[in-house]
Design a protein around this motif. Sequence first.
Motif, PDB file in Angstrom:
ATOM      1  N   UNK A 285    -111.567  -2.335 -34.238  1.00  0.00           N
ATOM      2  CA  UNK A 285    -112.605  -1.399 -33.842  1.00  0.00           C
ATOM      3  C   UNK A 285    -113.787  -1.468 -34.800  1.00  0.00           C
ATOM      4  N   UNK A 286    -114.970  -1.276 -34.228  1.00  0.00           N
ATOM      5  CA  UNK A 286    -116.183  -1.276 -35.050  1.00  0.00           C
ATOM      6  C   UNK A 286    -116.443   0.100 -35.633  1.00  0.00           C
TER       7      UNK A 286
ATOM      8  N   UNK B 269    -110.976   8.541 -29.947  1.00  0.00           N
ATOM      9  CA  UNK B 269    -112.251   8.584 -29.240  1.00  0.00           C
ATOM     10  C   UNK B 269    -112.239   7.628 -28.043  1.00  0.00           C
ATOM     11  N   UNK B 270    -111.634   6.466 -28.232  1.00  0.00           N
ATOM     12  CA  UNK B 270    -111.572   5.505 -27.124  1.00  0.00           C
ATOM     13  C   UNK B 270    -110.630   6.004 -26.034  1.00  0.00           C
ATOM     14  N   UNK B 271    -109.524   6.642 -26.457  1.00  0.00           N
ATOM     15  CA  UNK B 271    -108.623   7.247 -25.463  1.00  0.00           C
ATOM     16  C   UNK B 271    -109.353   8.327 -24.666  1.00  0.00           C
ATOM     17  N   UNK B 272    -110.152   9.133 -25.344  1.00  0.00           N
ATOM     18  CA  UNK B 272    -110.925  10.164 -24.647  1.00  0.00           C
ATOM     19  C   UNK B 272    -111.857   9.539 -23.620  1.00  0.00           C
TER      20      UNK B 272
ATOM     21  N   UNK C  25    -122.285  -0.714 -32.144  1.00  0.00           N
ATOM     22  CA  UNK C  25    -120.905  -0.726 -32.645  1.00  0.00           C
ATOM     23  C   UNK C  25    -120.005   0.111 -31.733  1.00  0.00           C
ATOM     24  N   UNK C  26    -120.495   1.258 -31.292  1.00  0.00           N
ATOM     25  CA  UNK C  26    -119.700   2.102 -30.384  1.00  0.00           C
ATOM     26  C   UNK C  26    -119.563   1.431 -29.020  1.00  0.00           C
TER      27      UNK C  26
ATOM     28  N   UNK D 162    -130.636  16.252 -31.402  1.00  0.00           N
ATOM     29  CA  UNK D 162    -131.497  15.059 -31.479  1.00  0.00           C
ATOM     30  C   UNK D 162    -130.840  13.982 -32.353  1.00  0.00           C
ATOM     31  N   UNK D 163    -130.807  12.755 -31.844  1.00  0.00           N
ATOM     32  CA  UNK D 163    -130.194  11.655 -32.593  1.00  0.00           C
ATOM     33  C   UNK D 163    -128.734  11.426 -32.263  1.00  0.00           C
ATOM     34  N   UNK D 164    -128.155  12.305 -31.445  1.00  0.00           N
ATOM     35  CA  UNK D 164    -126.777  12.081 -30.985  1.00  0.00           C
ATOM     36  C   UNK D 164    -126.813  11.393 -29.631  1.00  0.00           C
ATOM     37  N   UNK D 165    -125.695  10.718 -29.298  1.00  0.00           N
ATOM     38  CA  UNK D 165    -125.609  10.124 -27.965  1.00  0.00           C
ATOM     39  C   UNK D 165    -124.295  10.473 -27.308  1.00  0.00           C
ATOM     40  N   UNK D 166    -124.288  10.324 -25.993  1.00  0.00           N
ATOM     41  CA  UNK D 166    -123.041  10.316 -25.233  1.00  0.00           C
ATOM     42  C   UNK D 166    -122.893   8.922 -24.645  1.00  0.00           C
ATOM     43  N   UNK D 167    -121.642   8.539 -24.354  1.00  0.00           N
ATOM     44  CA  UNK D 167    -121.362   7.325 -23.602  1.00  0.00           C
ATOM     45  C   UNK D 167    -120.756   7.748 -22.278  1.00  0.00           C
TER      46      UNK D 167
END
Length: 288
Positions: free
Chosen positions: A13-14, A20-23, A85-86, A192-197
């Motif tokens: 993982x990076x 988090x990946x399971x979520x 990376x994410x 601000x500066x956060x992201x969702x995938x």
Amino acid sequence: MKTAQLESPTRTRKCLTEEQIENYNRDGFFFPHRVISESEAAEYRKKLENYEAAHQPIMKTAVRNKPHLVFTWINELIRDSRILDAVEDVLGPNILAWGTNFFIKEPHDDAFISWHQDSTYWGLSHPDVVTAWIALSHVTPDNGAMRMLPGSHLLDQLPHVDTFAEHNLLTRGQEVQVDIDESKTVDVSLEPGEMSLHHVRIIHGSNPNPTDTRRIGLAIRYVPTYVSQISGARDYATLVRGEDTHHNFQLEPAPKVDFGPDEMALHARIAEESFQILYRGTGREYPR
Ligand code: NI
């Protein structure tokens, strides 16, 4: 179509944790994930708003879509390792940025987004597409944050109806033809500066912004290089990490300067070709 290529359990993982990946795999989305500092987000917002002050609100212009072809700073952002990376943890190491779109809701704005799956009209071969949605303002349920239906990415592609509703920010005002239990949806609040995938099949939408402040987001659509455009049209993407041995897309050059003549000409050509893909079958013509 299977998404088996998505991840190998042995891969290092990076940056995301297994949890988090399971979520992400369970829900079809993951947030919040800080990718740039609040002050960097404020600087980016300033660059955007300086442009708007000199021209017009970006949501009224063609460069609302694929702004990475004309703004050097957006082209840098789509290559930022803190985002990639994410994304690599979800999609693997060879990554294209297929699209970028601003989603801005002005204060007291009627603009909304109907419940939909992104995959519906994109013409992409695999559902292995991740949107990184970067907040450049506070994003809250009050000002029209995205809302997601957890687990709905595991459904197949569902039928949609095109409404072309006036204040709908989607190309066709498309709406998924299922009843949404709104008690089960999740509000994607971001600083601000956060992201969702989010996954290309997740059912999501958002409400208008009745508050006094702007809600600003930039969506970056990432695909692994094995994905292709299957509508029959030529399509374009930017290689942002790894290598492209598939050559499914025409690779886009980075802009050398903001809004140079070459940059604008390329954007215009690609925007028109993308329009033909996204509006295919509707009889609509590219606005000139
Ligand atoms: Ni969407």
